[in-house]
Motif scaffolding. Structure first.
Motif, PDB file in Angstrom:
ATOM      1  N   LEU A 195      -9.720   4.482   3.212  1.00  0.00           N
ATOM      2  CA  LEU A 195     -10.529   4.729   4.392  1.00  0.00           C
ATOM      3  C   LEU A 195      -9.748   4.399   5.659  1.00  0.00           C
ATOM      4  CD1 LEU A 195     -13.768   2.949   3.152  1.00  0.00           C
ATOM      5  CD2 LEU A 195     -13.211   5.370   3.006  1.00  0.00           C
ATOM      6  N   THR A 196     -10.054   5.125   6.717  1.00  0.00           N
ATOM      7  CA  THR A 196      -9.484   4.805   8.008  1.00  0.00           C
ATOM      8  C   THR A 196     -10.635   4.723   8.991  1.00  0.00           C
ATOM      9  OG1 THR A 196      -7.487   6.004   7.462  1.00  0.00           O
ATOM     10  CG2 THR A 196      -7.818   5.497   9.763  1.00  0.00           C
ATOM     11  N   ALA A 197     -10.659   3.680   9.808  1.00  0.00           N
ATOM     12  CA  ALA A 197     -11.791   3.449  10.700  1.00  0.00           C
ATOM     13  C   ALA A 197     -11.303   3.126  12.108  1.00  0.00           C
ATOM     14  CB  ALA A 197     -12.631   2.304  10.168  1.00  0.00           C
ATOM     15  N   CYS A 198     -12.252   3.059  13.044  1.00  0.00           N
ATOM     16  CA  CYS A 198     -11.996   2.652  14.429  1.00  0.00           C
ATOM     17  C   CYS A 198     -10.839   3.433  15.037  1.00  0.00           C
ATOM     18  CB  CYS A 198     -11.759   1.156  14.511  1.00  0.00           C
ATOM     19  SG  CYS A 198     -13.191   0.192  14.062  1.00  0.00           S
ATOM     20  N   GLN A 199     -11.015   4.728  15.108  1.00  0.00           N
ATOM     21  CA  GLN A 199     -10.011   5.611  15.711  1.00  0.00           C
ATOM     22  C   GLN A 199      -8.632   5.401  15.102  1.00  0.00           C
ATOM     23  OE1 GLN A 199     -10.512   4.457  19.768  1.00  0.00           O
ATOM     24  NE2 GLN A 199     -12.425   5.578  19.987  1.00  0.00           N
ATOM     25  N   LYS A 200      -8.615   5.229  13.809  1.00  0.00           N
ATOM     26  CA  LYS A 200      -7.385   5.069  13.027  1.00  0.00           C
ATOM     27  C   LYS A 200      -6.612   3.814  13.379  1.00  0.00           C
ATOM     28  CE  LYS A 200      -6.945   9.966  12.126  1.00  0.00           C
ATOM     29  NZ  LYS A 200      -6.098  11.121  12.120  1.00  0.00           N
ATOM     30  N   ARG A 201      -7.306   2.797  13.893  1.00  0.00           N
ATOM     31  CA  ARG A 201      -6.639   1.542  14.218  1.00  0.00           C
ATOM     32  C   ARG A 201      -6.768   0.518  13.097  1.00  0.00           C
ATOM     33  NH1 ARG A 201      -8.454   0.967  20.497  1.00  0.00           N
ATOM     34  NH2 ARG A 201      -7.526   2.921  21.148  1.00  0.00           N
ATOM     35  N   ILE A 202      -7.739   0.732  12.229  1.00  0.00           N
ATOM     36  CA  ILE A 202      -7.913  -0.154  11.085  1.00  0.00           C
ATOM     37  C   ILE A 202      -7.912   0.715   9.839  1.00  0.00           C
ATOM     38  CG2 ILE A 202      -9.387  -1.830   9.928  1.00  0.00           C
ATOM     39  CD1 ILE A 202     -10.661  -2.397  12.671  1.00  0.00           C
ATOM     40  N   GLY A 203      -7.053   0.408   8.907  1.00  0.00           N
ATOM     41  CA  GLY A 203      -7.002   1.154   7.653  1.00  0.00           C
ATOM     42  C   GLY A 203      -7.235   0.202   6.502  1.00  0.00           C
ATOM     43  N   VAL A 204      -8.026   0.630   5.550  1.00  0.00           N
ATOM     44  CA  VAL A 204      -8.260  -0.196   4.367  1.00  0.00           C
ATOM     45  C   VAL A 204      -8.017   0.637   3.127  1.00  0.00           C
ATOM     46  CG1 VAL A 204      -9.918  -1.722   5.512  1.00  0.00           C
ATOM     47  CG2 VAL A 204     -10.734   0.285   4.313  1.00  0.00           C
ATOM     48  N   THR A 205      -7.621  -0.028   2.072  1.00  0.00           N
ATOM     49  CA  THR A 205      -7.449   0.604   0.769  1.00  0.00           C
ATOM     50  C   THR A 205      -8.228  -0.229  -0.236  1.00  0.00           C
ATOM     51  OG1 THR A 205      -5.221   1.322   1.372  1.00  0.00           O
ATOM     52  CG2 THR A 205      -5.784   1.381  -0.965  1.00  0.00           C
ATOM     53  N   VAL A 206      -9.019   0.470  -1.043  1.00  0.00           N
ATOM     54  CA  VAL A 206      -9.756  -0.202  -2.108  1.00  0.00           C
ATOM     55  C   VAL A 206      -9.328   0.395  -3.434  1.00  0.00           C
ATOM     56  CG1 VAL A 206     -11.758  -0.757  -0.658  1.00  0.00           C
ATOM     57  CG2 VAL A 206     -11.733   1.380  -1.920  1.00  0.00           C
TER      58      VAL A 206
END
Length: 60
Positions: free
Chosen positions: A23-34
């Motif tokens: 997932l990428t959030a907050c205008q691509k400023r925070i990225g997470v991988t699960v």
């Protein structure tokens, strides 16, 4: 031979689930991988993360 094909299909499904979970959030400023179980395994922050507004604290 059928077990090998099933194993390959299961691996493919797992790969798809992992890819979909990125997932990428907050205008691509925070990225997470699960992982396939939905467990967070990586968090990435962009250099300009400080430009995002801070959340409003909850008052009781």
């Amino acid at each position: 031979m059928m077990m090998e094909a099933l194993s390959e299909q299961m691996w493919g499904l797992s790969k798809i689930q992992q890819d979909r979970a990125r997932l990428t959030a907050c205008q691509k400023r925070i990225g997470v991988t699960v992982n396939a179980d939905g467990i967070l395994i990586e968090t990435r922050f962009a250099d300009d993360i400080g430009d995002l507004p801070t959340p409003i604290s909850l008052r009781r």
